[in-house]
Design an enzyme around this catalytic site. Structure first.
Site, PDB file in Angstrom:
ATOM      1  N   HIS A   1      10.643  87.838  16.433  1.00 32.19           N
ATOM      2  CA  HIS A   1      10.043  89.264  17.187  1.00 32.19           C
ATOM      3  C   HIS A   1      10.564  88.510  18.531  1.00 32.19           C
ATOM      4  O   HIS A   1      11.343  89.112  19.561  1.00 32.19           O
ATOM      5  CB  HIS A   1       9.087  89.296  16.927  1.00 32.19           C
ATOM      6  CG  HIS A   1       8.143  90.611  17.809  1.00 32.19           C
ATOM      7  ND1 HIS A   1       9.394  91.788  18.581  1.00 32.19           N
ATOM      8  CD2 HIS A   1       7.205  90.367  19.257  1.00 32.19           C
ATOM      9  CE1 HIS A   1       8.291  92.716  19.116  1.00 32.19           C
ATOM     10  NE2 HIS A   1       7.477  91.381  19.037  1.00 32.19           N
TER      11      HIS A   1
ATOM     12  N   ASP B   1      35.048  94.202  41.258  1.00 30.85           N
ATOM     13  CA  ASP B   1      34.745  94.089  40.026  1.00 30.85           C
ATOM     14  C   ASP B   1      33.464  92.911  40.253  1.00 30.85           C
ATOM     15  O   ASP B   1      33.524  91.978  41.380  1.00 30.85           O
ATOM     16  CB  ASP B   1      35.673  93.999  39.185  1.00 30.85           C
ATOM     17  CG  ASP B   1      35.550  93.879  38.156  1.00 30.85           C
ATOM     18  OD1 ASP B   1      34.307  93.076  36.834  1.00 30.85           O
ATOM     19  OD2 ASP B   1      36.017  94.609  37.139  1.00 30.85           O
TER      20      ASP B   1
ATOM     21  N   TRP C   1       7.876  81.289  18.750  1.00 33.74           N
ATOM     22  CA  TRP C   1       9.215  80.451  20.095  1.00 33.74           C
ATOM     23  C   TRP C   1       9.245  79.968  21.106  1.00 33.74           C
ATOM     24  O   TRP C   1      10.255  80.332  21.601  1.00 33.74           O
ATOM     25  CB  TRP C   1       9.261  82.739  20.772  1.00 33.74           C
ATOM     26  CG  TRP C   1       8.484  82.035  22.242  1.00 33.74           C
ATOM     27  CD1 TRP C   1       7.750  82.673  22.444  1.00 33.74           C
ATOM     28  CD2 TRP C   1       8.752  81.808  23.341  1.00 33.74           C
ATOM     29  NE1 TRP C   1       6.849  82.884  23.256  1.00 33.74           N
ATOM     30  CE2 TRP C   1       7.909  82.413  23.733  1.00 33.74           C
ATOM     31  CE3 TRP C   1      10.164  81.836  24.629  1.00 33.74           C
ATOM     32  CZ2 TRP C   1       7.842  82.673  25.270  1.00 33.74           C
ATOM     33  CZ3 TRP C   1      10.111  81.780  25.114  1.00 33.74           C
ATOM     34  CH2 TRP C   1       9.031  81.930  25.862  1.00 33.74           C
TER      35      TRP C   1
ATOM     36  N   SER D   1      25.863  81.297  27.934  1.00 30.16           N
ATOM     37  CA  SER D   1      26.091  83.221  28.172  1.00 30.16           C
ATOM     38  C   SER D   1      24.875  82.875  29.266  1.00 30.16           C
ATOM     39  O   SER D   1      25.876  83.574  30.313  1.00 30.16           O
ATOM     40  CB  SER D   1      25.712  83.583  26.878  1.00 30.16           C
ATOM     41  OG  SER D   1      25.370  85.452  27.727  1.00 30.16           O
ATOM     42  N   SER D   2      23.917  83.356  29.561  1.00 26.21           N
ATOM     43  CA  SER D   2      23.266  83.386  30.405  1.00 26.21           C
ATOM     44  C   SER D   2      23.540  82.403  32.028  1.00 26.21           C
ATOM     45  O   SER D   2      24.143  83.481  32.872  1.00 26.21           O
ATOM     46  CB  SER D   2      21.316  82.762  30.010  1.00 26.21           C
ATOM     47  OG  SER D   2      20.844  83.622  29.631  1.00 26.21           O
TER      48      SER D   2
ATOM     49  N   HIS E   1       8.017  78.677  32.356  1.00 28.36           N
ATOM     50  CA  HIS E   1       7.500  80.286  33.747  1.00 28.36           C
ATOM     51  C   HIS E   1       8.263  80.580  34.438  1.00 28.36           C
ATOM     52  O   HIS E   1       8.097  82.069  34.405  1.00 28.36           O
ATOM     53  CB  HIS E   1       5.968  78.843  34.024  1.00 28.36           C
ATOM     54  CG  HIS E   1       5.566  80.252  34.933  1.00 28.36           C
ATOM     55  ND1 HIS E   1       4.229  80.823  33.969  1.00 28.36           N
ATOM     56  CD2 HIS E   1       5.140  80.896  36.310  1.00 28.36           C
ATOM     57  CE1 HIS E   1       4.154  81.865  34.599  1.00 28.36           C
ATOM     58  NE2 HIS E   1       4.498  82.123  35.791  1.00 28.36           N
TER      59      HIS E   1
ATOM     60  N   GLU F   1      11.370  81.514  33.630  1.00 27.98           N
ATOM     61  CA  GLU F   1      11.565  82.164  32.576  1.00 27.98           C
ATOM     62  C   GLU F   1      10.903  83.514  32.654  1.00 27.98           C
ATOM     63  O   GLU F   1      11.279  84.998  32.326  1.00 27.98           O
ATOM     64  CB  GLU F   1      11.773  81.259  30.970  1.00 27.98           C
ATOM     65  CG  GLU F   1      12.184  82.850  29.940  1.00 27.98           C
ATOM     66  CD  GLU F   1      13.606  83.337  30.173  1.00 27.98           C
ATOM     67  OE1 GLU F   1      14.838  82.732  30.380  1.00 27.98           O
ATOM     68  OE2 GLU F   1      14.095  84.155  29.366  1.00 27.98           O
TER      69      GLU F   1
ATOM     70  N   TYR G   1       9.864  84.866  35.326  1.00 26.45           N
ATOM     71  CA  TYR G   1      10.051  85.506  36.425  1.00 26.45           C
ATOM     72  C   TYR G   1      10.964  86.306  36.014  1.00 26.45           C
ATOM     73  O   TYR G   1      11.535  87.424  37.550  1.00 26.45           O
ATOM     74  CB  TYR G   1       9.272  84.908  38.176  1.00 26.45           C
ATOM     75  CG  TYR G   1       8.391  84.281  37.729  1.00 26.45           C
ATOM     76  CD1 TYR G   1       7.080  85.691  38.129  1.00 26.45           C
ATOM     77  CD2 TYR G   1       7.317  84.168  37.529  1.00 26.45           C
ATOM     78  CE1 TYR G   1       6.413  86.047  38.346  1.00 26.45           C
ATOM     79  CE2 TYR G   1       6.283  83.367  37.326  1.00 26.45           C
ATOM     80  CZ  TYR G   1       5.519  85.055  37.631  1.00 26.45           C
ATOM     81  OH  TYR G   1       3.728  84.422  38.156  1.00 26.45           O
TER      82      TYR G   1
ATOM     83  N   SER H   1      12.299  99.412  42.611  1.00 27.97           N
ATOM     84  CA  SER H   1      11.980  98.932  44.279  1.00 27.97           C
ATOM     85  C   SER H   1      13.761  99.631  44.469  1.00 27.97           C
ATOM     86  O   SER H   1      13.695 100.417  45.871  1.00 27.97           O
ATOM     87  CB  SER H   1      12.169  97.913  44.488  1.00 27.97           C
ATOM     88  OG  SER H   1      11.448  97.324  44.627  1.00 27.97           O
TER      89      SER H   1
ATOM     90  N   HIS I   1      -0.571  76.306  33.166  1.00 23.08           N
ATOM     91  CA  HIS I   1      -1.517  76.731  32.808  1.00 23.08           C
ATOM     92  C   HIS I   1      -1.030  77.778  31.577  1.00 23.08           C
ATOM     93  O   HIS I   1      -1.243  78.437  30.955  1.00 23.08           O
ATOM     94  CB  HIS I   1      -2.162  77.782  33.613  1.00 23.08           C
ATOM     95  CG  HIS I   1       0.285  78.907  33.974  1.00 23.08           C
ATOM     96  ND1 HIS I   1      -0.177  79.484  35.131  1.00 23.08           N
ATOM     97  CD2 HIS I   1       0.423  79.372  33.102  1.00 23.08           C
ATOM     98  CE1 HIS I   1       0.936  80.449  35.266  1.00 23.08           C
ATOM     99  NE2 HIS I   1       1.582  80.603  33.602  1.00 23.08           N
ATOM    100  N   HIS I   2      -0.163  77.540  30.941  1.00 20.67           N
ATOM    101  CA  HIS I   2      -0.232  77.316  29.697  1.00 20.67           C
ATOM    102  C   HIS I   2      -0.093  77.074  28.827  1.00 20.67           C
ATOM    103  O   HIS I   2      -0.136  76.525  27.642  1.00 20.67           O
ATOM    104  CB  HIS I   2       1.489  77.625  29.255  1.00 20.67           C
ATOM    105  CG  HIS I   2       2.217  78.931  29.878  1.00 20.67           C
ATOM    106  ND1 HIS I   2       2.872  79.935  29.480  1.00 20.67           N
ATOM    107  CD2 HIS I   2       3.439  79.044  31.291  1.00 20.67           C
ATOM    108  CE1 HIS I   2       3.531  80.745  30.568  1.00 20.67           C
ATOM    109  NE2 HIS I   2       3.378  79.754  31.210  1.00 20.67           N
TER     110      HIS I   2
ATOM    111  N   THR J   1       3.023  88.869  44.372  1.00 18.44           N
ATOM    112  CA  THR J   1       2.889  90.450  43.312  1.00 18.44           C
ATOM    113  C   THR J   1       1.714  90.507  44.396  1.00 18.44           C
ATOM    114  O   THR J   1       2.473  92.272  43.749  1.00 18.44           O
ATOM    115  CB  THR J   1       2.180  89.642  41.981  1.00 18.44           C
ATOM    116  OG1 THR J   1       2.648  88.106  42.004  1.00 18.44           O
ATOM    117  CG2 THR J   1       2.839  90.129  40.979  1.00 18.44           C
TER     118      THR J   1
ATOM    119  N   LYS K   1       3.835  93.019  46.554  1.00 18.26           N
ATOM    120  CA  LYS K   1       5.019  93.834  45.950  1.00 18.26           C
ATOM    121  C   LYS K   1       4.422  95.242  45.293  1.00 18.26           C
ATOM    122  O   LYS K   1       4.266  96.613  46.408  1.00 18.26           O
ATOM    123  CB  LYS K   1       5.381  93.393  44.932  1.00 18.26           C
ATOM    124  CG  LYS K   1       7.003  92.465  45.335  1.00 18.26           C
ATOM    125  CD  LYS K   1       7.028  91.427  44.188  1.00 18.26           C
ATOM    126  CE  LYS K   1       8.300  91.308  44.713  1.00 18.26           C
ATOM    127  NZ  LYS K   1       9.386  91.842  45.275  1.00 18.26           N
TER     128      LYS K   1
ATOM    129  N   ARG L   1      -4.295  84.571  17.903  1.00 13.77           N
ATOM    130  CA  ARG L   1      -2.615  85.259  17.713  1.00 13.77           C
ATOM    131  C   ARG L   1      -1.589  84.801  16.143  1.00 13.77           C
ATOM    132  O   ARG L   1      -2.720  83.397  16.278  1.00 13.77           O
ATOM    133  CB  ARG L   1      -2.223  85.141  19.038  1.00 13.77           C
ATOM    134  CG  ARG L   1      -1.597  83.756  19.215  1.00 13.77           C
ATOM    135  CD  ARG L   1      -0.603  83.030  20.855  1.00 13.77           C
ATOM    136  NE  ARG L   1       0.488  83.512  20.864  1.00 13.77           N
ATOM    137  CZ  ARG L   1       1.090  83.308  21.881  1.00 13.77           C
ATOM    138  NH1 ARG L   1       0.803  82.401  22.738  1.00 13.77           N
ATOM    139  NH2 ARG L   1       2.194  83.548  21.761  1.00 13.77           N
TER     140      ARG L   1
END
Lengths: 222, 526, 374
Positions: free
Chosen positions: B78, B107, B143, B170-171, B254, B256, B258, B269, B303-304, B329, B332, B451
């Site tokens: 998931h 293009d 994950w 790909s990315s 991290h 990722e 963002y 926006s 921090h993870h 943040t 924004k 979790r």
């Protein structure tokens, strides 16, 4: 996906444009960068370098960046150790004996000795049963015990670990069995010495320090 | 629209492939955007069904539907599917469709590579989902793939690593393409500081992707080597360190986060000024805030991992750096509110989702602030509080922004206005049920529910039941979105070139639906 | 009354009084150590600050949503910049953050301060149980979930402490600084007791330390907090905090029990049991130690854990079976049970495995097991 399916329909129904079946940029006629940008350069999309060549140049830089970051991913492993060395967070701090080895007799630090073993089927690994109290700066020797429980020769190695982590920087090991692989004959028992100095820089409030070794079998697992 | 009229091009009269072959070989940015979009939708269905199964198992204590190992496979897949198969491709779909339209390019810079970037994804997706049917089942280590647990799996673990490599390639290709397009192919007069904010956020996202996807590739390559080639990068037995993987992973992980939210900021926006009939407040500070968030994202990975036992100094550094991210943040959020302030607001579905985004994403931001506090994180790390936090950020954040974007640009893509009645139903059902689903998870985490568990103690039963009910409603509501989109493709009120009264930007100067080729002659931007 | 004030605060912001029962619990459990209490307060503080900001910012937004709509005839004002405002809303959050970071910083430093413990306990995580080793007192035992499989499978009613109960809890004296040395035998686990405010990952090959000082006598329950495989939900932690005197009694009993057990084990080895006796106790030992992987029905999990029903080992010579259970199997999740179970228990569980589910292996006596110990 069906070209006549829902998502394609509106595109083909679009007024005022070349129909989808007459697309100018089929892959078969494109140069490396694709044709449209090249066409653009001719049509005057032109701030600096807005051409197929410009695209190539930009993308080359980006590819180099991607490759560099891939290498950096691997480099993080040694870099992390370097970082720990610099900041004194390293688990295996400088092993050389401090030059100025005066003993700080005014205080004692209790060293707890702990043994862990991953493959209990193969080894018995034991720490000295009692903790030792040492003066900072004093040369200390302790002995661990390792026994081969099998009927075949074994090779293994111990990995040290400290708690609290900050103590690691102050353990100066002169000699340790963890520096070397251990080879044991069938059913052999060996005593494994560690010779170390807890340097005088260790914080005053650090009164109990744990030194732990985990023993692992090396080589192909049987 | 003379800008869109193709002059007589030399190669124009050429028999183009039709049918499946057309989609396999297309190099048109709009076709590829559509492909990305339907790929994301398909994966969303699969990942969503997994989520439904997870919530069904957690509906009451005890093991009912799935065994723990299957449950772990479900949560792991998931996560991987929703991140790499849904949110990222969906944003890439927006980039493909909108970036050339918004900067006045004909293009993407590398149309053929664009085709490649897309067609790698279904292959990776099939590997991921297909691994469920291998002996031993799919990857079940979470994950985040932490070793040594990740070492204990079977063949599907190696297949997952392979799938991640493909998705990473790909990315990276997609990002190189997008960044080059934005840097080199803007219409004359479209200076960087005139670009729509969506383009800005994607430019920065593209750089983040190019910088961190290779690091992830490196991390999983080391895992692969540890699993198969006898190396010991992360194995203490050979002098490695399992925590090292976490450092490398979160150095990717991290930024990722963002990558998954900056394009959302861009979409919001675009939507809010349109329906406020006012220009975006503080455009320049928005650009700077986005850039500083991107830079800070490289400095906070620790921090993870506050509970791995890092020294106090490291914990404090990561705590302060993380708190610092709250500043840009916050800027924004304030800017969006200021954009709405004294506007002339209307609430089409796109705007409803955008307003919900601002509100609910901020809740996710606040819980992030709570988690940034090391002492509190020690309690909440790996609990449902964290699950609540990142679902607020990713579902009511990233996903809601995607919804807002879909409702906003569908008229441009299909030529028809969205059926607002259906859209409103979709919005209200989603917005209410998503809170019923995720808000109680804060309480569960605080009360002590870890979790990634298939079964839980009795005191957690009440809120789990509530969350599951919310989950089922939320899941079912998404069928409405599919209906809205299909209805919109099939027909409806004809959309004007400028589909929304307050819409600004180059994409609204071409007809709706956008012709197959646009801006073949560059528009002049003043 | 610290607690009273806290609950009043909670009640204010949520608008109702928190019920006494743990069900529908909205907040961290009532703290039982100073660190946990400080975490509780920091959390409340941040929550209130966030709530304040939320009300102000979204109050403004909702005001705009209602008053500045086109449908009430509001015209758009085309301003889009205001440097002063932008500077203000950059600086103010910064100051708020500094204010929040201050108490957190002090708590971090105290949390990390593992010096001067009264007692050190080494905790080792296994898939899926904990081992507690009282380093200075020579007491060492395994603590595993004691929730019956039938409760998990919904066959019988669930007990009050479903999934939060163990066969042997960790016991500590009240008011003493207990230092926890954590490591793991296999994968990463995390040792977490919320009421005491401790959570620390257990990392194989390395030790990490943390500490707590319980303020109140009682039983506190926690769980493994790091995904560690299929049994992750089923490795609870129970800490019993006792008075110093009760703790000493427990410790002495434990030490005496260890000797008695050793004596009993020696006696057991010389005794011959009937197959029925062995099977009866073997079934229980199997449920506690083996069923997590090999399953209660002995069928294992295809591709992950091998079946015992009909297996070659269980139906073959006893010596190979004893060897496998005593010493484990390298490179798999099958661990060595020689240090975890005594000869009598091992004989019982092996006999159960060899005779249950239609297996036709021979029973095993404690003496057979002892003979194969190295």
């Amino acid at each position: 996906m069906n070209p006549n399916g829902p998502s394609a329909e509106p595109l083909e129904a679009a007024p005022n444009v070349a129909p989808a079946s007459r697309r100018p940029c089929g892959p078969d006629q494109m140069d490396e960068a694709g044709e449209t940008p090249a066409l653009h350069a001719r049509l005057g999309y032109g701030r600096s370098g807005m051409s197929a060549a410009g695209n190539q140049r930009t993308s080359r830089w980006l590819v180099v960046l991607a490759l560099a970051m891939f290498a950096f991913g691997f480099a993080l492993v040694p870099l992390y150790d370097v970082f720990c060395d610099i900041t004194g967070l390293n688990r295996d701090a400088a092993q050389a004996l401090a030059n100025n080895t005066q003993v700080d007799a005014s205080r004692k630090v209790r060293i707890e000795l702990v043994a862990n073993v991953r493959d209990e089927a193969l080894w018995r690994f034991a720490a000295p049963s009692q903790p030792v109290d040492v003066h900072p700066g004093e040369l200390v020797q302790v002995e661990y015990e390792l026994e081969n429980l099998t009927n075949r020769p074994l090779i293994g190695r111990a990995v040290p670990s400290y708690a609290p982590l900050a103590a690691a920087a102050h353990f100066k090991k002169i000699d340790c069995f963890c520096f070397r692989e251990q080879r044991l004959a069938p059913y052999e028992t060996v005593r494994l010495p560690v010779l170390f100095v807890l340097d005088r820089g260790v914080a005053r409030d650090m009164k109990v320090v744990t030194l732990s070794y985990t023993f692992f079998a090396l080589g192909k697992r049987t | 629209m003379e800008a869109t009229l193709a002059p007589s091009l030399p190669d124009e009269h050429h028999a183009a492939p039709t049918g499946l072959w057309r989609w396999l070989t297309t190099t048109n940015h709009k076709d590829i955007g559509t492909l990305y979009f339907w790929f994301a939708a398909t994966m969303f269905l699969i990942g969503g069904l997994m989520a439904m199964l997870i919530r069904a198992e957690l509906f009451q204590p005890g093991l009912q539907l799935v065994q723990p190992e299957v449950f772990n496979q479900l949560t792991t897949l998931h996560g991987l599917i929703m991140i790499f198969g849904v949110i990222m491709p969906a944003f890439t779909a927006f980039a493909n469709w909108q970036v050339p339209l918004m900067i006045g390019a004909p293009d993407m810079a590398f149309p053929r590579m664009n085709n490649w970037s897309f067609w790698l994804l279904p292959v990776a997706g099939m590997f991921l989902v297909g691994s469920l049917f291998l002996p031993g089942g799919a990857v079940a280590g979470g994950w985040t793939m932490y070793p040594p647990l990740f070492m204990q799996g079977g063949i599907s673990y190696d297949l997952t690593i392979f799938a991640i490599h493909i998705m990473g390639a790909s990315s990276i290709m997609g990002s190189i393409n997008i960044a080059t397009t934005i840097l080199n192919m803007r219409a004359p007069g479209m200076t960087l500081m005139k670009m729509p904010l969506f383009v800005w956020t994607w430019l920065i996202t593209a750089f983040l992707l190019i910088a961190v996807m290779p690091v992830l590739a490196g991390a999983v390559t080391m895992l692969l080597a540890d699993r198969n080639f006898g190396t010991h990068f992360f194995d203490a037995a050979g002098g490695g360190d399992p925590v090292m993987f976490q450092h490398v992973f979160w150095f990717f992980g991290h930024p990722e986060v963002y990558i998954l939210i900056l394009p959302a900021f861009g979409i919001i926006s675009s939507v809010i000024p349109t329906f406020s009939r006012k220009p975006l407040f503080g455009y320049a500070s928005m650009v700077y805030a986005t850039a500083s968030i991107a830079i800070l994202s490289f400095l906070v990975w620790g921090h993870h991992m506050f509970t791995v036992g890092m020294p106090a100094a490291a914990q404090l550094y990561f705590m302060y750096a993380t708190l610092l991210i709250a500043v840009p943040t916050g800027v924004k959020v304030f800017n969006w509110v200021a954009t709405m302030w004294r506007g002339s607001l209307t609430f089409e579905t796109a705007m409803l989702f955008a307003v919900a985004f601002v509100c609910l994403f901020t809740i996710g931001g606040f819980s992030g602030l709570v988690l940034a506090m090391v002492p509190v994180d020690i309690q909440l790390q790996d609990t449902y509080y964290v699950v609540a936090h990142f679902h607020y950020v990713l579902v009511t954040g990233a996903l809601f922004s995607i919804y807002a974007g879909i409702y906003y640009w569908l008229p441009k893509w299909t030529g028809h206005m969205v059926n607002e009645t259906w859209g409103r139903w979709h919005f209200w059902l989603s917005a209410i049920s998503v809170n019923v689903l995720f808000f109680p998870m804060h309480f569960l985490g605080l009360a002590g529910m870890p979790r990634r568990i298939p079964d839980y103690a009795l005191q957690f039963a009440d809120f789990n039941r509530v969350a599951s009910l919310g989950g089922f409603v939320f899941g079912a509501s998404q069928i409405l979105l599919l209906i809205v989109i299909l209805k919109c493709i099939r027909g409806g009120v004809k959309a004007e070139a400028r589909a929304w009264e307050g819409a600004e930007g180059l994409e609204w100067t071409v007809p709706s639906p956008a012709p197959y080729h646009t801006f073949v002659v560059p528009p002049e931007v003043k | 009354m610290r607690l009273g004030r806290r609950q009043v605060v909670m009640a204010c912001w949520l608008g109702w009084i928190q019920p006494a029962a743990a069900d529908w619990a909205l907040n961290l459990p009532a703290p039982k150590s100073d660190i946990a209490a400080r975490i509780y307060d920091i959390h409340t503080l941040i929550l209130l600050v966030c709530l304040g900001i939320f009300v102000v910012v979204f109050g403004a937004m909702f005001y705009a949503l209602f008053k500045h709509r086109k449908s009430v005839g509001h015209e758009a004002h085309h301003f889009h910049e205001h440097t002063t405002v932008e500077v203000i809303w950059t600086v103010i959050p910064l100051l708020i953050l500094v204010g929040m970071a201050w108490p957190a910083t002090r708590a971090v430093l105290d949390q990390k301060d593992t010096t001067n413990p009264d007692l050190t306990i080494k905790v080792t995580g296994y898939q899926w149980k904990w081992e507690y080793d009282y380093l200075q007192d020579g007491v060492k035992f395994i603590s595993a979930s004691s929730t019956p499989a039938d409760q998990i499978a919904n066959k019988v009613a669930k007990g009050a402490h479903y999934l939060l109960e163990v066969d042997e809890p960790m016991v500590v004296p009240v008011g003493k600084k207990v230092r926890i040395l954590l490591t793991s035998h296999d994968v990463i686990h995390a040792w977490w007791v919320s009421e005491l405010g401790v959570k620390q990952d257990a990392i194989p090959g390395f030790i990490r330390d943390t500490w707590f000082r319980a303020n109140e006598i009682g039983t506190y329950r926690g769980q493994c907090a790091e995904l560690c495989g299929r049994g992750h939900a089923f490795m609870p932690i129970v800490v019993e905090v006792k008075s110093e005197a009760d703790y000493q009694t427990w410790l002495a009993a434990k030490q005496a029990g260890k000797q008695a057990k050793a004596v009993a084990a020696v006696a057991a080895v010389s005794k011959t049991y009937s197959a029925e006796e062995l099977k009866a106790s073997g079934e229980k030992i199997y449920a506690a130690n083996c069923a997590a992987c090999h399953q209660a029905d002995g069928k294992g999990l295809p591709g992950v854990f091998p079946a015992l029903a009909g297996s070659k080992v269980a139906n073959g010579p006893a010596a190979a079976h004893i060897d496998r259970v005593l010493h484990g199997k390298d490179g798999t999740a099958m661990s060595a049970f020689q240090d975890q179970l005594d000869d009598a228990d091992l004989a019982a569980v092996i006999t159960w495995e060899r005779t249950a589910w239609g297996n036709k292996g021979s029973p095993v006596q404690p003496a057979d097991v002892k003979a194969q110990r190295k």
